[in-house]
Design a protein around this motif. Structure first.
Motif, PDB file in Angstrom:
ATOM      1  N   THR A 185       0.836  -1.202   0.000  1.00  0.00           N
ATOM      2  CA  THR A 185       0.000   0.000   0.000  1.00  0.00           C
ATOM      3  C   THR A 185       0.868   1.249   0.000  1.00  0.00           C
ATOM      4  O   THR A 185       0.607   2.210  -0.741  1.00  0.00           O
ATOM      5  CB  THR A 185      -0.926   0.013   1.227  1.00  0.00           C
ATOM      6  OG1 THR A 185      -1.676  -1.214   1.268  1.00  0.00           O
ATOM      7  CG2 THR A 185      -1.887   1.190   1.172  1.00  0.00           C
ATOM      8  N   ALA A 186       1.910   1.248   0.841  1.00  0.00           N
ATOM      9  CA  ALA A 186       2.816   2.395   0.896  1.00  0.00           C
ATOM     10  C   ALA A 186       3.447   2.650  -0.467  1.00  0.00           C
ATOM     11  O   ALA A 186       3.548   3.809  -0.911  1.00  0.00           O
ATOM     12  CB  ALA A 186       3.899   2.153   1.950  1.00  0.00           C
ATOM     13  N   ASP A 187       3.853   1.590  -1.130  1.00  0.00           N
ATOM     14  CA  ASP A 187       4.472   1.740  -2.455  1.00  0.00           C
ATOM     15  C   ASP A 187       3.490   2.353  -3.443  1.00  0.00           C
ATOM     16  O   ASP A 187       3.849   3.229  -4.237  1.00  0.00           O
ATOM     17  CB  ASP A 187       4.956   0.374  -2.948  1.00  0.00           C
ATOM     18  CG  ASP A 187       5.689   0.470  -4.272  1.00  0.00           C
ATOM     19  OD1 ASP A 187       6.733   1.126  -4.331  1.00  0.00           O
ATOM     20  OD2 ASP A 187       5.188  -0.106  -5.266  1.00  0.00           O
ATOM     21  N   ALA A 188       2.225   1.914  -3.390  1.00  0.00           N
ATOM     22  CA  ALA A 188       1.211   2.466  -4.297  1.00  0.00           C
ATOM     23  C   ALA A 188       0.968   3.944  -4.031  1.00  0.00           C
ATOM     24  O   ALA A 188       0.627   4.699  -4.946  1.00  0.00           O
ATOM     25  CB  ALA A 188      -0.098   1.682  -4.148  1.00  0.00           C
ATOM     26  N   LEU A 189       1.170   4.374  -2.782  1.00  0.00           N
ATOM     27  CA  LEU A 189       0.972   5.774  -2.413  1.00  0.00           C
ATOM     28  C   LEU A 189       2.222   6.621  -2.618  1.00  0.00           C
ATOM     29  O   LEU A 189       2.196   7.831  -2.421  1.00  0.00           O
ATOM     30  CB  LEU A 189       0.530   5.875  -0.951  1.00  0.00           C
ATOM     31  CG  LEU A 189      -0.811   5.231  -0.593  1.00  0.00           C
ATOM     32  CD1 LEU A 189      -1.037   5.269   0.916  1.00  0.00           C
ATOM     33  CD2 LEU A 189      -1.963   5.909  -1.326  1.00  0.00           C
ATOM     34  N   GLY A 190       3.334   5.965  -2.981  1.00  0.00           N
ATOM     35  CA  GLY A 190       4.584   6.686  -3.170  1.00  0.00           C
ATOM     36  C   GLY A 190       5.256   7.078  -1.872  1.00  0.00           C
ATOM     37  O   GLY A 190       5.917   8.112  -1.783  1.00  0.00           O
ATOM     38  N   VAL A 191       5.118   6.198  -0.848  1.00  0.00           N
ATOM     39  CA  VAL A 191       5.633   6.490   0.485  1.00  0.00           C
ATOM     40  C   VAL A 191       6.578   5.375   0.915  1.00  0.00           C
ATOM     41  O   VAL A 191       6.308   4.194   0.659  1.00  0.00           O
ATOM     42  CB  VAL A 191       4.464   6.608   1.496  1.00  0.00           C
ATOM     43  CG1 VAL A 191       4.981   6.835   2.908  1.00  0.00           C
ATOM     44  CG2 VAL A 191       3.513   7.723   1.089  1.00  0.00           C
ATOM     45  N   ASP A 192       7.675   5.712   1.589  1.00  0.00           N
ATOM     46  CA  ASP A 192       8.569   4.700   2.144  1.00  0.00           C
ATOM     47  C   ASP A 192       7.860   3.962   3.279  1.00  0.00           C
ATOM     48  O   ASP A 192       7.054   4.542   4.014  1.00  0.00           O
ATOM     49  CB  ASP A 192       9.848   5.340   2.674  1.00  0.00           C
ATOM     50  CG  ASP A 192      10.762   5.830   1.560  1.00  0.00           C
ATOM     51  OD1 ASP A 192      10.620   5.335   0.423  1.00  0.00           O
ATOM     52  OD2 ASP A 192      11.603   6.699   1.836  1.00  0.00           O
ATOM     53  N   PHE A 193       8.211   2.684   3.461  1.00  0.00           N
ATOM     54  CA  PHE A 193       7.587   1.850   4.480  1.00  0.00           C
ATOM     55  C   PHE A 193       8.650   1.340   5.447  1.00  0.00           C
ATOM     56  O   PHE A 193       9.797   1.099   5.063  1.00  0.00           O
ATOM     57  CB  PHE A 193       6.867   0.657   3.849  1.00  0.00           C
ATOM     58  CG  PHE A 193       6.292  -0.305   4.852  1.00  0.00           C
ATOM     59  CD1 PHE A 193       5.062  -0.047   5.448  1.00  0.00           C
ATOM     60  CD2 PHE A 193       6.990  -1.446   5.228  1.00  0.00           C
ATOM     61  CE1 PHE A 193       4.537  -0.918   6.398  1.00  0.00           C
ATOM     62  CE2 PHE A 193       6.466  -2.325   6.167  1.00  0.00           C
ATOM     63  CZ  PHE A 193       5.230  -2.053   6.754  1.00  0.00           C
ATOM     64  N   ALA A 194       8.256   1.163   6.707  1.00  0.00           N
ATOM     65  CA  ALA A 194       9.140   0.555   7.695  1.00  0.00           C
ATOM     66  C   ALA A 194       8.303  -0.186   8.723  1.00  0.00           C
ATOM     67  O   ALA A 194       7.169   0.202   9.016  1.00  0.00           O
ATOM     68  CB  ALA A 194       9.999   1.610   8.389  1.00  0.00           C
ATOM     69  N   THR A 195       8.863  -1.266   9.264  1.00  0.00           N
ATOM     70  CA  THR A 195       8.258  -1.908  10.432  1.00  0.00           C
ATOM     71  C   THR A 195       8.602  -1.061  11.653  1.00  0.00           C
ATOM     72  O   THR A 195       9.513  -0.217  11.612  1.00  0.00           O
ATOM     73  CB  THR A 195       8.803  -3.327  10.617  1.00  0.00           C
ATOM     74  OG1 THR A 195      10.220  -3.248  10.862  1.00  0.00           O
ATOM     75  CG2 THR A 195       8.538  -4.184   9.369  1.00  0.00           C
ATOM     76  N   PRO A 196       7.907  -1.253  12.777  1.00  0.00           N
ATOM     77  CA  PRO A 196       8.220  -0.458  13.968  1.00  0.00           C
ATOM     78  C   PRO A 196       9.685  -0.582  14.403  1.00  0.00           C
ATOM     79  O   PRO A 196      10.281   0.395  14.879  1.00  0.00           O
ATOM     80  CB  PRO A 196       7.271  -1.027  15.027  1.00  0.00           C
ATOM     81  CG  PRO A 196       6.097  -1.531  14.237  1.00  0.00           C
ATOM     82  CD  PRO A 196       6.697  -2.077  12.973  1.00  0.00           C
ATOM     83  N   GLU A 197      10.263  -1.762  14.221  1.00  0.00           N
ATOM     84  CA  GLU A 197      11.650  -1.977  14.630  1.00  0.00           C
ATOM     85  C   GLU A 197      12.639  -1.215  13.754  1.00  0.00           C
ATOM     86  O   GLU A 197      13.703  -0.787  14.215  1.00  0.00           O
ATOM     87  CB  GLU A 197      11.991  -3.472  14.598  1.00  0.00           C
ATOM     88  CG  GLU A 197      11.181  -4.335  15.551  1.00  0.00           C
ATOM     89  CD  GLU A 197       9.755  -4.600  15.078  1.00  0.00           C
ATOM     90  OE1 GLU A 197       8.902  -4.939  15.926  1.00  0.00           O
ATOM     91  OE2 GLU A 197       9.493  -4.458  13.855  1.00  0.00           O
ATOM     92  N   ASP A 198      12.306  -1.055  12.469  1.00  0.00           N
ATOM     93  CA  ASP A 198      13.236  -0.451  11.517  1.00  0.00           C
ATOM     94  C   ASP A 198      12.960   1.026  11.237  1.00  0.00           C
ATOM     95  O   ASP A 198      13.671   1.652  10.444  1.00  0.00           O
ATOM     96  CB  ASP A 198      13.186  -1.212  10.186  1.00  0.00           C
ATOM     97  CG  ASP A 198      13.634  -2.664  10.336  1.00  0.00           C
ATOM     98  OD1 ASP A 198      14.478  -2.921  11.227  1.00  0.00           O
ATOM     99  OD2 ASP A 198      13.130  -3.524   9.586  1.00  0.00           O
ATOM    100  N   ALA A 199      11.937   1.606  11.862  1.00  0.00           N
ATOM    101  CA  ALA A 199      11.559   2.986  11.568  1.00  0.00           C
ATOM    102  C   ALA A 199      12.670   3.957  11.976  1.00  0.00           C
ATOM    103  O   ALA A 199      13.382   3.755  12.963  1.00  0.00           O
ATOM    104  CB  ALA A 199      10.271   3.341  12.302  1.00  0.00           C
ATOM    105  N   LEU A 200      12.805   5.021  11.202  1.00  0.00           N
ATOM    106  CA  LEU A 200      13.803   6.047  11.476  1.00  0.00           C
ATOM    107  C   LEU A 200      13.334   6.954  12.610  1.00  0.00           C
ATOM    108  O   LEU A 200      12.185   7.406  12.626  1.00  0.00           O
ATOM    109  CB  LEU A 200      14.038   6.890  10.224  1.00  0.00           C
ATOM    110  CG  LEU A 200      14.617   6.141   9.006  1.00  0.00           C
ATOM    111  CD1 LEU A 200      14.629   7.061   7.790  1.00  0.00           C
ATOM    112  CD2 LEU A 200      16.003   5.609   9.302  1.00  0.00           C
ATOM    113  N   ASP A 201      14.244   7.217  13.548  1.00  0.00           N
ATOM    114  CA  ASP A 201      13.887   8.105  14.653  1.00  0.00           C
ATOM    115  C   ASP A 201      14.286   9.540  14.309  1.00  0.00           C
ATOM    116  O   ASP A 201      14.565   9.862  13.154  1.00  0.00           O
ATOM    117  CB  ASP A 201      14.502   7.623  15.967  1.00  0.00           C
ATOM    118  CG  ASP A 201      16.026   7.559  15.910  1.00  0.00           C
ATOM    119  OD1 ASP A 201      16.622   8.087  14.938  1.00  0.00           O
ATOM    120  OD2 ASP A 201      16.633   6.995  16.846  1.00  0.00           O
ATOM    121  N   GLY A 202      14.315  10.414  15.300  1.00  0.00           N
ATOM    122  CA  GLY A 202      14.649  11.807  15.068  1.00  0.00           C
ATOM    123  C   GLY A 202      13.568  12.577  14.338  1.00  0.00           C
ATOM    124  O   GLY A 202      13.842  13.550  13.634  1.00  0.00           O
TER     125      GLY A 202
END
Length: 327
Positions: A185-202
């Motif tokens: 779904t994220a790819d279809a919307l043109g958005v990067d995807f991450a699982t909670p463990e791999d999400a970027l902080d900051g």
């Protein structure tokens, strides 16, 4: 005019049925709408379906054309698209959106319908109520060019927010969800995807829409100092525990509620409900938003479909109901 219609009613928590309805003749200033599609948003509607609206919120949770009272029997829903069959001449034959429950035909004031732009297919216009929620959330959030942003929770509301944020210039944006299947779904919307463990902080801003305690806690962890979580989830009768110790105060974090029942005070002066809905429908000209509709059923199947949506046996973002053979 055919005065008969059929409507979906929640008869008791977890159980629904179709009931016959006799419609009134439209008065001056009213329209008769024949339904083409309606949408089931799996979050709020399935919470209502299982009887999870707390008594203290019965009045606040009423839909505009709801009949009955929580927990049941109640006719509930707010994503309807149809064609005007009777009413002012300039509206006859026009496709309109209305915050109406699941019903094959209905009579409402002219002021309750919004004309769907010609460039927006009727089948996509069922998303208008949820995109309207996303518009209000972003008015509350006030993202800036270049912000680092995460949307935690890839449900219908979270994906709608991410789809709109994808248009902001220079932002670092991730859609975060525990279900790896949401990556499509994220790819279809043109958005990067991450699982909670791999999400970027900051992150300067996190929009939380997972409706889980774990998701909200992770949203706080992803913030940079002075960052803000916009809380879009509604938990109904569930209590949520938050880690407000540790570094919450030293990092000066903010958790701010947002909801669609009132127009954000951050909106430009004069922006009301009608302007917000018209904007949401205009934004639906983007075909990428079709990714938010993940299934479709006939209206006659709704009593069997709702329990499957509520239990998760039928996974969905927005499940669309079609009315071709409803009458």
């Amino acid at each position: 005019m055919n005065p008969a219609a059929r409507a979906f009613w929640l008869t008791s928590p977890g159980h629904g049925e179709l009931r016959d309805v006799t419609l009134p003749e439209p008065a001056e200033g009213e329209v008769l709408v024949r339904s083409l599609y309606s949408g089931v948003s799996r979050g709020t509607e399935t919470l209502v379906f299982r009887g999870g609206v707390p008594e203290s919120q019965h009045a606040a949770m009423r839909a505009p054309f709801q009949e009955g009272d929580f927990p049941a029997p109640v006719k509930y829903g707010y994503l309807s698209v149809g064609v005007v069959e009777q009413g002012p001449s300039e509206l006859i034959g026009r496709t309109v959106f209305c915050l109406y429950p699941h019903q094959s035909r209905y009579v409402v004031p002219v002021s309750a319908v919004t004309v769907v732009p010609e460039r927006v297919p009727a089948a996509r216009a069922v998303l208008a109520g949820t995109v309207e929620t996303a518009v209000n959330a972003l008015w509350d959030a006030a993202p800036l060019v270049g912000d680092r942003i995460a949307v935690v929770g890839g449900g219908m509301v979270g994906c709608s927010v991410a789809a709109l944020l994808a248009r902001f210039p220079g932002v670092r944006l991730q859609l975060v969800d525990a279900d790896p299947a949401r990556a499509r779904t994220a790819d279809a919307l043109g958005v990067d995807f991450a699982t909670p463990e791999d999400a970027l902080d900051g992150c300067d801003l996190v929009v939380h829409a997972s409706a889980t305690e774990q998701g909200l806690a992770r949203a706080l962890e992803l913030l940079a100092p002075e960052g803000t979580v916009i809380e879009l989830s509604w938990y109904g009768d569930r209590r949520v525990t938050l880690p407000l110790g540790e570094s919450f105060h030293s990092r000066r974090l903010t958790v701010r509620a947002s909801q669609v029942g009132t127009v954000s005070p951050a909106a430009r002066p004069g922006r009301g409900y009608a302007e917000r809905m018209a904007l949401a429908l205009d934004l639906l000209a983007d075909p990428a938003l079709d990714a938010l509709v993940t299934g479709e059923s006939d209206f006659e199947e709704l009593p069997e479909v709702m329990p499957r949506l509520a239990s998760g046996a039928l996974p969905a973002l927005c499940h669309r109901i079609r009315y071709d053979a409803a009458d």
